[in-house]
Every structure is written in C-alpha cells, then in structure tokens.
Design a protein around this motif. Sequence first.
Motif, PDB file in Angstrom:
ATOM      1  N   GLU A   3       0.845  -1.202   0.000  1.00 26.53           N
ATOM      2  CA  GLU A   3       0.000   0.000   0.000  1.00 26.53           C
ATOM      3  C   GLU A   3       0.873   1.241   0.000  1.00 26.53           C
ATOM      4  O   GLU A   3       1.870   1.293   0.691  1.00 26.53           O
ATOM      5  N   ASN A   4       0.495   2.204  -0.801  1.00 28.04           N
ATOM      6  CA  ASN A   4       1.188   3.491  -0.778  1.00 28.04           C
ATOM      7  C   ASN A   4       0.553   4.358   0.305  1.00 28.04           C
ATOM      8  O   ASN A   4      -0.657   4.544   0.318  1.00 28.04           O
ATOM      9  N   ILE A   5       1.368   4.859   1.194  1.00 30.71           N
ATOM     10  CA  ILE A   5       0.890   5.715   2.265  1.00 30.71           C
ATOM     11  C   ILE A   5       1.485   7.099   2.074  1.00 30.71           C
ATOM     12  O   ILE A   5       2.683   7.239   1.872  1.00 30.71           O
ATOM     13  N   SER A   6       0.620   8.101   2.110  1.00 27.78           N
ATOM     14  CA  SER A   6       1.120   9.468   2.011  1.00 27.78           C
ATOM     15  C   SER A   6       0.734  10.212   3.271  1.00 27.78           C
ATOM     16  O   SER A   6      -0.273   9.926   3.906  1.00 27.78           O
ATOM     17  N   ALA A   7       1.553  11.167   3.633  1.00 27.99           N
ATOM     18  CA  ALA A   7       1.302  11.953   4.839  1.00 27.99           C
ATOM     19  C   ALA A   7       1.584  13.416   4.543  1.00 27.99           C
ATOM     20  O   ALA A   7       2.374  13.748   3.667  1.00 27.99           O
ATOM     21  N   THR A   8       0.933  14.267   5.277  1.00 29.87           N
ATOM     22  CA  THR A   8       1.155  15.700   5.170  1.00 29.87           C
ATOM     23  C   THR A   8       1.745  16.185   6.470  1.00 29.87           C
ATOM     24  O   THR A   8       1.238  15.879   7.539  1.00 29.87           O
ATOM     25  N   ARG A   9       2.823  16.927   6.386  1.00 34.41           N
ATOM     26  CA  ARG A   9       3.442  17.487   7.572  1.00 34.41           C
ATOM     27  C   ARG A   9       2.971  18.920   7.740  1.00 34.41           C
ATOM     28  O   ARG A   9       3.026  19.712   6.816  1.00 34.41           O
ATOM     29  N   LEU A  10       2.500  19.235   8.931  1.00 35.68           N
ATOM     30  CA  LEU A  10       2.062  20.583   9.244  1.00 35.68           C
ATOM     31  C   LEU A  10       3.037  21.199  10.218  1.00 35.68           C
ATOM     32  O   LEU A  10       3.293  20.639  11.274  1.00 35.68           O
ATOM     33  N   ASN A  11       3.589  22.325   9.861  1.00 33.98           N
ATOM     34  CA  ASN A  11       4.464  23.055  10.780  1.00 33.98           C
ATOM     35  C   ASN A  11       3.594  24.045  11.538  1.00 33.98           C
ATOM     36  O   ASN A  11       2.913  24.869  10.945  1.00 33.98           O
ATOM     37  N   THR A  12       3.615  23.961  12.845  1.00 41.43           N
ATOM     38  CA  THR A  12       2.768  24.788  13.684  1.00 41.43           C
ATOM     39  C   THR A  12       3.609  25.727  14.516  1.00 41.43           C
ATOM     40  O   THR A  12       4.608  25.333  15.091  1.00 41.43           O
ATOM     41  N   LEU A  13       3.190  26.972  14.573  1.00 42.21           N
ATOM     42  CA  LEU A  13       3.858  27.954  15.413  1.00 42.21           C
ATOM     43  C   LEU A  13       3.348  27.832  16.833  1.00 42.21           C
ATOM     44  O   LEU A  13       2.143  27.691  17.059  1.00 42.21           O
ATOM     45  N   ILE A  14       4.224  27.889  17.799  1.00 38.87           N
ATOM     46  CA  ILE A  14       3.826  27.901  19.199  1.00 38.87           C
ATOM     47  C   ILE A  14       3.523  29.347  19.560  1.00 38.87           C
ATOM     48  O   ILE A  14       4.350  30.225  19.383  1.00 38.87           O
ATOM     49  N   ASP A  15       2.335  29.591  20.062  1.00 37.37           N
ATOM     50  CA  ASP A  15       1.919  30.950  20.400  1.00 37.37           C
ATOM     51  C   ASP A  15       2.395  31.299  21.801  1.00 37.37           C
ATOM     52  O   ASP A  15       1.828  30.862  22.786  1.00 37.37           O
ATOM     53  N   GLU A  16       3.441  32.077  21.872  1.00 36.95           N
ATOM     54  CA  GLU A  16       3.956  32.541  23.157  1.00 36.95           C
ATOM     55  C   GLU A  16       3.446  33.954  23.377  1.00 36.95           C
ATOM     56  O   GLU A  16       3.341  34.737  22.441  1.00 36.95           O
ATOM     57  N   PRO A  17       3.138  34.323  24.633  1.00 34.13           N
ATOM     58  CA  PRO A  17       2.507  35.617  24.897  1.00 34.13           C
ATOM     59  C   PRO A  17       3.246  36.827  24.355  1.00 34.13           C
ATOM     60  O   PRO A  17       2.629  37.782  23.939  1.00 34.13           O
ATOM     61  N   ASP A  18       4.578  36.819  24.325  1.00 35.44           N
ATOM     62  CA  ASP A  18       5.306  37.991  23.885  1.00 35.44           C
ATOM     63  C   ASP A  18       5.758  37.910  22.431  1.00 35.44           C
ATOM     64  O   ASP A  18       6.541  38.708  21.981  1.00 35.44           O
ATOM     65  N   GLN A  19       5.240  36.937  21.682  1.00 36.02           N
ATOM     66  CA  GLN A  19       5.600  36.797  20.284  1.00 36.02           C
ATOM     67  C   GLN A  19       4.855  37.821  19.433  1.00 36.02           C
ATOM     68  O   GLN A  19       3.668  38.040  19.616  1.00 36.02           O
ATOM     69  N   GLU A  20       5.566  38.466  18.518  1.00 41.96           N
ATOM     70  CA  GLU A  20       4.942  39.381  17.564  1.00 41.96           C
ATOM     71  C   GLU A  20       4.754  38.641  16.250  1.00 41.96           C
ATOM     72  O   GLU A  20       5.640  37.924  15.800  1.00 41.96           O
ATOM     73  N   PHE A  21       3.591  38.809  15.634  1.00 39.68           N
ATOM     74  CA  PHE A  21       3.330  38.157  14.364  1.00 39.68           C
ATOM     75  C   PHE A  21       3.390  39.170  13.233  1.00 39.68           C
ATOM     76  O   PHE A  21       2.917  40.296  13.362  1.00 39.68           O
ATOM     77  N   ASP A  22       3.970  38.742  12.134  1.00 40.37           N
ATOM     78  CA  ASP A  22       4.073  39.558  10.932  1.00 40.37           C
ATOM     79  C   ASP A  22       2.905  39.159  10.035  1.00 40.37           C
ATOM     80  O   ASP A  22       2.851  38.043   9.545  1.00 40.37           O
ATOM     81  N   VAL A  23       1.953  40.056   9.867  1.00 40.14           N
ATOM     82  CA  VAL A  23       0.753  39.757   9.099  1.00 40.14           C
ATOM     83  C   VAL A  23       0.696  40.663   7.874  1.00 40.14           C
ATOM     84  O   VAL A  23       0.862  41.869   7.981  1.00 40.14           O
ATOM     85  N   ARG A  24       0.483  40.072   6.730  1.00 40.25           N
ATOM     86  CA  ARG A  24       0.253  40.822   5.495  1.00 40.25           C
ATOM     87  C   ARG A  24      -1.117  40.366   4.992  1.00 40.25           C
ATOM     88  O   ARG A  24      -1.234  39.350   4.323  1.00 40.25           O
ATOM     89  N   ALA A  25      -2.128  41.102   5.386  1.00 40.20           N
ATOM     90  CA  ALA A  25      -3.486  40.723   5.023  1.00 40.20           C
ATOM     91  C   ALA A  25      -4.347  41.972   4.897  1.00 40.20           C
ATOM     92  O   ALA A  25      -4.051  42.999   5.495  1.00 40.20           O
ATOM     93  N   ALA A  26      -5.417  41.837   4.115  1.00 40.02           N
ATOM     94  CA  ALA A  26      -6.324  42.961   3.924  1.00 40.02           C
ATOM     95  C   ALA A  26      -7.717  42.450   3.598  1.00 40.02           C
ATOM     96  O   ALA A  26      -7.891  41.348   3.077  1.00 40.02           O
ATOM     97  N   LEU A  27      -8.706  43.288   3.931  1.00 38.42           N
ATOM     98  CA  LEU A  27     -10.082  43.074   3.525  1.00 38.42           C
ATOM     99  C   LEU A  27     -10.438  44.147   2.518  1.00 38.42           C
ATOM    100  O   LEU A  27      -9.916  45.274   2.586  1.00 38.42           O
ATOM    101  N   PHE A  28     -11.332  43.824   1.597  1.00 34.22           N
ATOM    102  CA  PHE A  28     -11.793  44.766   0.587  1.00 34.22           C
ATOM    103  C   PHE A  28     -13.317  44.748   0.603  1.00 34.22           C
ATOM    104  O   PHE A  28     -13.930  43.690   0.471  1.00 34.22           O
ATOM    105  N   PHE A  29     -13.914  45.939   0.812  1.00 33.26           N
ATOM    106  CA  PHE A  29     -15.363  46.019   0.935  1.00 33.26           C
ATOM    107  C   PHE A  29     -15.849  47.320   0.334  1.00 33.26           C
ATOM    108  O   PHE A  29     -15.408  48.403   0.731  1.00 33.26           O
ATOM    109  N   GLN A  30     -16.725  47.221  -0.646  1.00 34.99           N
ATOM    110  CA  GLN A  30     -17.328  48.376  -1.320  1.00 34.99           C
ATOM    111  C   GLN A  30     -16.288  49.415  -1.743  1.00 34.99           C
ATOM    112  O   GLN A  30     -16.423  50.604  -1.493  1.00 34.99           O
ATOM    113  N   GLY A  31     -15.225  48.945  -2.379  1.00 36.20           N
ATOM    114  CA  GLY A  31     -14.198  49.819  -2.922  1.00 36.20           C
ATOM    115  C   GLY A  31     -13.171  50.324  -1.935  1.00 36.20           C
ATOM    116  O   GLY A  31     -12.307  51.117  -2.292  1.00 36.20           O
ATOM    117  N   LYS A  32     -13.241  49.895  -0.691  1.00 41.33           N
ATOM    118  CA  LYS A  32     -12.303  50.346   0.323  1.00 41.33           C
ATOM    119  C   LYS A  32     -11.448  49.182   0.809  1.00 41.33           C
ATOM    120  O   LYS A  32     -11.933  48.070   0.955  1.00 41.33           O
TER     121      LYS A  32
END
Length: 135
Positions: A3-32
């Motif tokens: 049988e061929n077995i495949s697996a997916t590895r997920l790298n998870t960040l540990i959320d520490e209270p003083d960690q800063e996250f770098d986010v590049r995200a935006a919402l677009f709504f009614q032209g804004k």
Amino acid sequence: MSENISATRLNTLIDEPDQEFDVRAALFFQGKEYALLPSNLPFQIGRDETVCQLVVDSELASRNHCAIVMKDGQLGLLDTSTNGSVVKFGRADSIVVHRKFLPLAGQGCFKLGEKIDLNDPNLIMFKVTKVGVAS
C-alpha cells in the motif's frame, strides 16, 4: 500487496505571549481596503458602527457579527453571530462558520448571514499573503 501511504506534515507555530506576528493581510469592501495589522486586531465586523471597524448594512448581520483575530498563530475569522458567516476560498465550495474560528489563507470572500453571490455589493473579499513570527 503493497500500500502506498502518504502523509502531510504541518508546521505549527507555538503561540507565546510575547511573540509578535508579521501579518500581510487585507479586507476589501465596497471599494475600500482595510489593512489587517497586529495593532488593529481583533478587527470587528458587523452593523454597530460604535464597535466595528467594518460596518455592513444588512438585516442578517449581527451588531458585532464576527472578527478577524489571531489565534494559535493563525489569522482567521471568528464568528460570534446569530446567523453565521459563509466563507469561500478561491474556487472551492463555500463553508458555513457559526460561532467558531476559521483560519484564513490565500484569497477569497465571505458574507455575513447568507449565501455568497459573487455580484453582491456586501461581499467582503480577503487576501492573506503572509502570517508568521516577526523577525
């Protein structure tokens, strides 16, 4: 018989209270465009203009319908509404989110309280290009 077995590895960040996250995200709504920065999270969405950064005029939207939040190192939509939210990633099928957290990645759209119609002016588009620990 082999049988061929495949697996997916997920790298998870540990959320520490003083960690800063770098986010590049935006919402677009009614032209804004609404930049989603760590400093303005949680980003509230709903009918109530006194608490929400993005106000949606819809009978199916709750006063404080949902928020974009950082949870366990992931940027996502946290629905706190009566009617739920419907999220669509790219060309995939829509997902109904009701009083739960859904991580956002890539680009797509969501609607407050009703199914998605791609021609609807109350459709909220999102784009997430980077989420990670700031260096």
